[in-house]
Scaffold this active site. Structure first.
Site, PDB file in Angstrom:
ATOM      1  N   CYS A   2     -16.553  12.498   4.032  1.00  0.00           N
ATOM      2  CA  CYS A   2     -16.328  13.224   2.783  1.00  0.00           C
ATOM      3  C   CYS A   2     -17.408  14.294   2.679  1.00  0.00           C
ATOM      4  CB  CYS A   2     -16.461  12.252   1.621  1.00  0.00           C
ATOM      5  SG  CYS A   2     -15.440  10.791   1.805  1.00  0.00           S
ATOM      6  N   ARG A  27     -14.161  18.539   5.571  1.00  0.00           N
ATOM      7  CA  ARG A  27     -14.645  17.159   5.781  1.00  0.00           C
ATOM      8  C   ARG A  27     -13.687  16.120   5.207  1.00  0.00           C
ATOM      9  NH1 ARG A  27     -20.264  17.298   6.918  1.00  0.00           N
ATOM     10  NH2 ARG A  27     -20.502  15.156   6.268  1.00  0.00           N
ATOM     11  N   TRP A  74     -12.238  11.918   2.141  1.00  0.00           N
ATOM     12  CA  TRP A  74     -11.347  11.403   3.192  1.00  0.00           C
ATOM     13  C   TRP A  74     -11.378   9.893   3.001  1.00  0.00           C
ATOM     14  CZ3 TRP A  74     -11.758   8.079   7.412  1.00  0.00           C
ATOM     15  CH2 TRP A  74     -10.654   8.073   8.255  1.00  0.00           C
ATOM     16  N   ASN A  98     -20.656   9.718   0.567  1.00  0.00           N
ATOM     17  CA  ASN A  98     -20.033   9.911   1.878  1.00  0.00           C
ATOM     18  C   ASN A  98     -20.535   8.785   2.765  1.00  0.00           C
ATOM     19  OD1 ASN A  98     -18.910  10.822   4.264  1.00  0.00           O
ATOM     20  ND2 ASN A  98     -20.625  12.192   4.715  1.00  0.00           N
ATOM     21  N   GLY A  99     -19.630   7.986   3.301  1.00  0.00           N
ATOM     22  CA  GLY A  99     -20.033   6.899   4.200  1.00  0.00           C
ATOM     23  C   GLY A  99     -19.228   5.642   3.892  1.00  0.00           C
ATOM     24  N   GLU A 476      -5.449  16.317  26.114  1.00  0.00           N
ATOM     25  CA  GLU A 476      -5.708  17.245  24.998  1.00  0.00           C
ATOM     26  C   GLU A 476      -4.408  17.820  24.466  1.00  0.00           C
ATOM     27  OE1 GLU A 476      -7.771  17.941  22.931  1.00  0.00           O
ATOM     28  OE2 GLU A 476      -7.452  20.007  22.250  1.00  0.00           O
ATOM     29  N   LYS A 480      -3.244  17.454  20.598  1.00  0.00           N
ATOM     30  CA  LYS A 480      -2.913  18.617  19.761  1.00  0.00           C
ATOM     31  C   LYS A 480      -1.536  18.453  19.145  1.00  0.00           C
ATOM     32  CE  LYS A 480      -6.320  20.766  19.286  1.00  0.00           C
ATOM     33  NZ  LYS A 480      -7.058  19.629  19.588  1.00  0.00           N
ATOM     34  N   GLU A 483      -1.569  15.574  16.459  1.00  0.00           N
ATOM     35  CA  GLU A 483      -2.371  15.700  15.224  1.00  0.00           C
ATOM     36  C   GLU A 483      -1.881  16.816  14.314  1.00  0.00           C
ATOM     37  OE1 GLU A 483      -6.505  16.711  15.624  1.00  0.00           O
ATOM     38  OE2 GLU A 483      -6.158  17.818  17.448  1.00  0.00           O
ATOM     39  N   HIS A 499       3.938   3.698  37.424  1.00  0.00           N
ATOM     40  CA  HIS A 499       3.441   2.313  37.276  1.00  0.00           C
ATOM     41  C   HIS A 499       3.762   1.754  35.900  1.00  0.00           C
ATOM     42  CE1 HIS A 499       1.425   2.636  41.125  1.00  0.00           C
ATOM     43  NE2 HIS A 499       1.026   3.835  40.754  1.00  0.00           N
ATOM     44  N   LYS A 599     -12.123  17.252   9.483  1.00  0.00           N
ATOM     45  CA  LYS A 599     -12.722  17.993  10.592  1.00  0.00           C
ATOM     46  C   LYS A 599     -13.929  17.272  11.182  1.00  0.00           C
ATOM     47  CE  LYS A 599     -13.179  21.517  13.282  1.00  0.00           C
ATOM     48  NZ  LYS A 599     -12.197  21.676  14.365  1.00  0.00           N
TER      49      LYS A 599
HETATM   50  C1  AGP Z   1      -9.728  17.603  17.687  1.00  0.00           C
HETATM   51  O1  AGP Z   1      -8.553  18.413  17.558  1.00  0.00           O
HETATM   52  C2  AGP Z   1      -9.799  16.546  16.631  1.00  0.00           C
HETATM   53  N1  AGP Z   1      -9.821  17.131  15.355  1.00  0.00           N
HETATM   54  C3  AGP Z   1     -10.854  15.504  16.888  1.00  0.00           C
HETATM   55  O2  AGP Z   1     -10.408  14.751  18.001  1.00  0.00           O
HETATM   56  C4  AGP Z   1     -12.296  15.989  17.183  1.00  0.00           C
HETATM   57  O3  AGP Z   1     -12.345  16.613  18.439  1.00  0.00           O
HETATM   58  C5  AGP Z   1     -13.192  14.748  17.214  1.00  0.00           C
HETATM   59  O4  AGP Z   1     -13.160  14.155  15.939  1.00  0.00           O
HETATM   60  C6  AGP Z   1     -14.641  15.054  17.599  1.00  0.00           C
HETATM   61  O5  AGP Z   1     -15.222  15.880  16.631  1.00  0.00           O
HETATM   62  P1  AGP Z   1     -16.647  16.569  16.987  1.00  0.00           P
HETATM   63  O6  AGP Z   1     -16.392  17.459  18.168  1.00  0.00           O
HETATM   64  O7  AGP Z   1     -17.037  17.307  15.752  1.00  0.00           O
HETATM   65  O8  AGP Z   1     -17.605  15.448  17.328  1.00  0.00           O
END
Ligand code: AGP
Length: 604
Positions: A2, A27, A74, A98-99, A476, A480, A483, A499, A599
């Site tokens: 958060c 955040r 969040w 936050n936490g 990756e 993408k 998400e 396999h 983020k």
């Molecule tokens: C990436 O598209 C995601 N939003 C997520 O996997 C991100 O890469 C991951 O949370 C790591 O974040 P950071 O690079 O800030 O540590």
């Protein structure tokens, strides 16, 4: 993860708190709220959803004062609704957090007769402080007494009715900074939150707590001893990024990559002497192993880097996801180099892994995009990627800059370990230097990829396949797509599909195959044929040579610019980013702030 912000001063705070929340929205954006103390006591406004919803609430029921705290959430405990939105109140006390308070249930049970309004872990903190006040403790002692009872991670802002100009704050496991103004003091999760208010920050250290008032900041360590912490002047780089003419931040950041990769290269590669500059403090002759730890997209950059360091610098590399590494009691030799890769530099699991390695006496480096972050400040060596603020929750430009930096560092490691001929060094340095232009050429595929994405957007699931360095790019690509479009997808080593997972292939299953022409190309094409023969709809991402060799096996072919295989992962990344972006746009999802995400993941 958060975001919290607070202001105590001589003028009204609401508008500036809301602006700070907008700068913290990356955040988390499940709900938000604000609390102030004014002539009518402790008051709050809260709303489910994004900051806009809170602004509408404040338009309808204005709220202001000269001291306030605010929060964007969040959700970790409790559904993301208004009831569970911060600030949480009890009696005279308002809290933003936050936490995660891990022992919150035990603490709730220690307060018989208290009625709890929410499902959150945070609310109990307000009850504990109010309970201590009722037992006659001063506000300072009540706050300190409460902190001693908590287990878990927290960054707090607390205001207490009747204590009209002090904000109580503390950090353990989640970042928190104090901002210094003119007869005002601020509190924020990071420099971005306070950028419009001040550039003079004091970063609280682990276990610190503080009482801030308009003219003063009293800081105490975990034992309650008064301490002084260093003042940092933040220089630039925090302007709130704007979308400009782009529909989404994510598209803007995809298109920024020729420039951002260029900025990364400027820091690591000497284009005149065609060599890589060894970052300060990285003496690779000292290390017999590299440990790369990260989460999500950042982790995939580490998986690519393993190939570079092992194949080119002949140095063993372990790559692992932080949430597993930190708990599996890894065997670590002191001659290892630990590299945390993190865009935000705040990811809780990655930070914990860094601290674990520091406790083992290992040299630690943090490859980050935010040089004011906790990881940058705590690692022995801070390595910038210089990608600029990345607002889209789905990481794009940070990823290609992470790859570019790691490739450059691997090149410098080769050189320092005398594991490379000068001709090879020139070839690889040239390949890196040409990368921004190759990315620019790859971006010209945008219209074609948008068309292909339309078909993909009708699918319920998808596979991404690759071999060698294209395997992490397959991971990756799948991430993408998942998400931002919410379509389930899996990245797989092409040789592994038979396999088991090949059982999932049926008529029309989309399979995105990453196969630029290299030494594994033929093998990957064999795997392509295995799935095509079972009805898969193939989207082949290859280069000019590959395209000529595969004829009409694929339903669609995305031909990226030919490059040295050394940098091919960076170029195929552009295609999978655009594919995911356009698929999500076709589906109308919230591309920049996808559901359930944030983020910066500053909780476990
Ligand atoms: C990436 O598209 C995601 N939003 C997520 O996997 C991100 O890469 C991951 O949370 C790591 O974040 P950071 O690079 O800030 O540590």
């Amino acid at each position: 993860m958060c975001g919290i912000i607070g202001i105590t001063g001589q003028s009204t705070v609401t508008e500036r708190l809301v602006d700070g929340l907008k700068r913290l929205e990356y955040r988390g954006y499940d709900s938000s709220g604000i609390a102030v103390i004014n002539g009518t006591g402790l008051k709050r406004a809260r709303a489910e959803g994004k900051i806009k919803a809170l602004e509408r609430t404040l338009d309808m029921t204005p709220l202001d004062g000269h001291i306030g705290i605010a929060h964007t959430r969040w959700a970790t405990h409790g559904v993301p609704n208004e009831t569970n939105a911060h600030p949480h109140f009890y009696g005279r006390v308002g809290v933003v957090h936050n936490g995660i308070i891990e022992n919150f249930l035990e603490l709730r049970n220690s307060l018989p007769g208290h009625k709890f309004q929410t499902e959150t872990d945070t609310e109990v903190v307000a009850h504990l402080i109010e309970d201590s006040l009722n037992r006659g403790l001063s506000p300072k002692d009540a706050f300190e007494d409460t902190l001693k009872k908590l287990k878990g991670a927290y960054a707090f802002g607390v205001i207490i009715d009747g204590v009209d100009d002090q904000i109580f704050c503390a950090r353990a496991g989640s970042p928190l900074a104090i901002g210094i103004g003119e007869d005002e003091m601020y509190l924020g999760s990071d420099a971005m939150a306070l950028a419009q208010l001040t550039n003079k920050l004091i970063y609280l250290e682990e276990g610190d707590w503080a009482i801030i008032s308009p003219k003063d900041a009293q800081i105490f360590d975990r034992e309650g001893a008064s301490v002084t912490r260093e003042e940092t002047i933040i220089t630039g780089g925090l302007a709130m990024a704007e979308k400009g003419n782009y529909r989404h931040f994510m598209l803007k950041e995809i298109y920024e990559q020729p420039e951002t990769v260029g900025r990364t290269l400027a820091n690591y590669v000497d284009e005149f002497n065609l060599t890589a500059n060894l970052p300060e403090g990285l003496d690779f002759s000292k290390f017999d192993r590299i440990i790369i730890i990260a989460c999500g997209t950042a982790y995939y950059s580490g998986v690519v880097a393993k190939y570079w360091f092992e194949q080119l610098a002949n140095i063993a590399v372990d790559v692992d996801i932080a949430s597993e590494f930190r708990y599996r009691e890894p065997v670590i030799s002191e001659n290892s180099l630990f590299i945390a890769v993190s865009q935000s530099g705040e990811t809780a699991d990655t930070l914990a892994a860094l601290r674990y390695c520091q406790s083992k006496g290992v040299t630690t480096a943090a490859l980050v995009n935010v040089m004011t972050s906790t990881m940058a400040r705590e690692a022995d060596i801070a390595l910038p990627i210089n990608a600029g603020p990345e607002i889209g929750v789905a990481s794009t430009k940070a990823f290609t800059s992470q790859l570019t930096a790691l490739a450059s560092i691997a090149l410098s490691a080769m050189k320092s370990r005398k594991n490379i001929s000068r001709d090879a060094e020139i070839r690889l340095a040239n390949a890196l230097i040409k990368t921004p232009r190759k990315i620019k050429e790859a971006l010209e595929l945008d219209p074609q990829i948008e068309q292909i994405a339309f078909e993909l957007s009708k699918s319920r699931s998808a596979f991404y396949l690759g071999r060698g360095m294209q395997v992490p790019i397959a991971y990756e690509g799948a991430l993408k797509l998942k998400e931002i479009s919410y379509i389930h997808a899996e990245g797989y080593a092409a040789g592994e599909l038979k396999h088991g997972p090949i059982a999932l292939i049926e008529d029309g299953t989309p399979v995105i195959v990453l196969a630029p022409y290299d030494n594994l190309f033929e093998k990957t094409i064999s795997n392509l044929q295995e799935v095509a023969s079972r009805g898969a709809r193939i989207i082949l991402i290859t280069d000019e040579i590959g395209a000529k060799s595969t004829g009409s096996m694929a339903s669609e072919m995305i031909v990226v610019p030919s490059t040295d295989s050394f940098v091919a992962p960076i170029i195929t990344t552009i295609a999978i980013q655009l594919l995911a972006y356009h698929t999500a746009v076709h589906l109308g999802t919230d591309v920049d702030q996808p559901r359930n995400l944030a983020k910066s993941v500053t909780v476990e």
